[in-house]
Design a protein around this motif. Structure first.
Motif, PDB file in Angstrom:
ATOM      1  N   LEU A 181      25.522  29.706   0.821  1.00 38.68           N
ATOM      2  CA  LEU A 181      25.518  28.873   2.245  1.00 38.68           C
ATOM      3  C   LEU A 181      26.654  28.572   2.773  1.00 38.68           C
ATOM      4  O   LEU A 181      26.665  28.595   4.096  1.00 38.68           O
ATOM      5  CB  LEU A 181      23.686  28.690   2.173  1.00 38.68           C
ATOM      6  N   GLU A 184      19.519  31.141   7.533  1.00 37.71           N
ATOM      7  CA  GLU A 184      19.963  31.276   7.014  1.00 37.71           C
ATOM      8  C   GLU A 184      19.231  29.720   7.035  1.00 37.71           C
ATOM      9  O   GLU A 184      20.790  29.650   6.838  1.00 37.71           O
ATOM     10  CB  GLU A 184      20.205  29.874   7.467  1.00 37.71           C
ATOM     11  N   LEU A 225      23.962  36.168   2.045  1.00 37.01           N
ATOM     12  CA  LEU A 225      22.927  34.472   1.477  1.00 37.01           C
ATOM     13  C   LEU A 225      22.028  36.066   0.616  1.00 37.01           C
ATOM     14  O   LEU A 225      22.155  34.786  -0.584  1.00 37.01           O
ATOM     15  CB  LEU A 225      22.502  34.272   2.566  1.00 37.01           C
ATOM     16  N   VAL A 246      17.998  28.105   7.396  1.00 38.12           N
ATOM     17  CA  VAL A 246      18.983  28.103   7.801  1.00 38.12           C
ATOM     18  C   VAL A 246      19.523  28.067   8.324  1.00 38.12           C
ATOM     19  O   VAL A 246      19.658  27.376   7.732  1.00 38.12           O
ATOM     20  CB  VAL A 246      18.800  28.396   7.685  1.00 38.12           C
ATOM     21  N   THR A 301      21.125  27.802   9.621  1.00 38.52           N
ATOM     22  CA  THR A 301      21.342  27.423   8.511  1.00 38.52           C
ATOM     23  C   THR A 301      22.313  27.121   8.764  1.00 38.52           C
ATOM     24  O   THR A 301      22.616  27.171   8.602  1.00 38.52           O
ATOM     25  CB  THR A 301      20.875  28.560   7.425  1.00 38.52           C
ATOM     26  N   SER A 306      21.495  28.740   9.062  1.00 38.44           N
ATOM     27  CA  SER A 306      21.086  29.507   8.420  1.00 38.44           C
ATOM     28  C   SER A 306      21.796  29.706   8.315  1.00 38.44           C
ATOM     29  O   SER A 306      23.285  28.682   8.613  1.00 38.44           O
ATOM     30  CB  SER A 306      20.807  29.616   9.473  1.00 38.44           C
TER      31      SER A 306
END
Length: 262
Positions: A54, A240, A21, A246, A236, A238
């Motif tokens: 993502l 994240e 990420l 995230v 997320t 995530s």
């Protein structure tokens, strides 16, 4: 993923996923800044690439660890377990957070090296001011609410796309640019680039993100009640991710939100 998935494997997934990420976020920022002097155009490119990356990372790593990629998402999973649902235990949450932070730093260093820059150079981009901290509270609260809301209403499969879309939007509608991830924020301090943040700005951002996570949980409880999916969170989903920073296949051990399982 099942409950038999070992903690080391899940931690490795969180470390690698969070590193990926940061490579996406920082790398796209460096590339965008090199290709144009128009900050608006650079931000468009960075936000779109970050969102796409993502979503892919959550989809790929969700079945392994839940793809939290973000300590705030991990803490919401831990809280869900304390509240009587499913989620991470205290030791698991700590391991996740450490793996995410290490991965974020590693990803930042890798991104810098990949573009021929000096790895490990701290950012000089100071981000201070109360309005930016308010932006981080809003960004993180919104992220948690998206994950919790979809999980509690039985639509966890939408989390990867929804989180990606939310982050793309939040980069634009928040004053802070929506870091919304303590591990990612720490990692970005190791990059003196378009997406970096100076070390002296870290404490305020991290505290704001934690407060935003709490606010997100409160809003989710107010709107959806203490639903069974409250502990099945991923970044997320995530993260994240992420970060989570995230989300993805249900598991008690990882506390994912992808299949009605931050």
């Amino acid at each position: 993923m099942t409950s038999s998935t070992s903690l080391p494997r899940r931690a490795a997934a969180e470390l690698i996923g969070t590193a990926a990420l940061l490579v996406v976020v920082i790398g796209s920022g460096i590339q965008a800044a090199a290709l144009t002097t128009d900050i608006g155009v650079a931000l468009v490119a960075n936000s779109l690439v970050s969102a796409i990356g993502l979503g892919l990372i959550i989809t790929l790593f969700g079945p392994l660890s839940g793809a939290h990629l973000n300590p705030v998402v991990t803490l919401t999973s831990w809280w869900g377990r304390r509240a009587g649902g499913e989620g991470l235990g205290g030791r698991e949450a700590l391991v996740y957070a450490v793996a995410q932070t290490a991965g974020a730093i590693g990803g930042a260093v890798l991104a810098e090296a990949m573009f021929g820059r000096t790895p490990g150079t701290f950012s000089t981009q100071v981000r201070d001011g109360g309005h930016l901290l308010v932006g981080e509270v809003v960004a993180t609260a919104g992220l948690v609410l998206v994950i919790q809301g979809l999980g509690r209403t039985g639509r966890p499969k939408l989390i990867p796309a929804a989180v990606a879309a939310y982050i793309a939007a939040a980069i634009w509608f928040t004053s802070s640019g929506s870091f919304a991830n303590p591990a990612g924020t720490i990692g970005r301090s190791f990059s003196d680039s378009f997406t970096g943040i100076a070390p002296q700005s870290l404490p305020g951002f991290v505290v704001a993100q934690l407060l935003g996570g709490i606010l997100g949980l409160v809003l989710a409880a107010l709107l959806y009640g203490s639903g069974r999916a409250s502990s099945k969170i991923t970044v997320t989903e995530s993260a994240e991710l992420a970060e989570l920073a995230v989300p993805v296949a249900e598991t008690r051990a990882a506390g994912t939100a992808y299949q009605t399982a931050s």
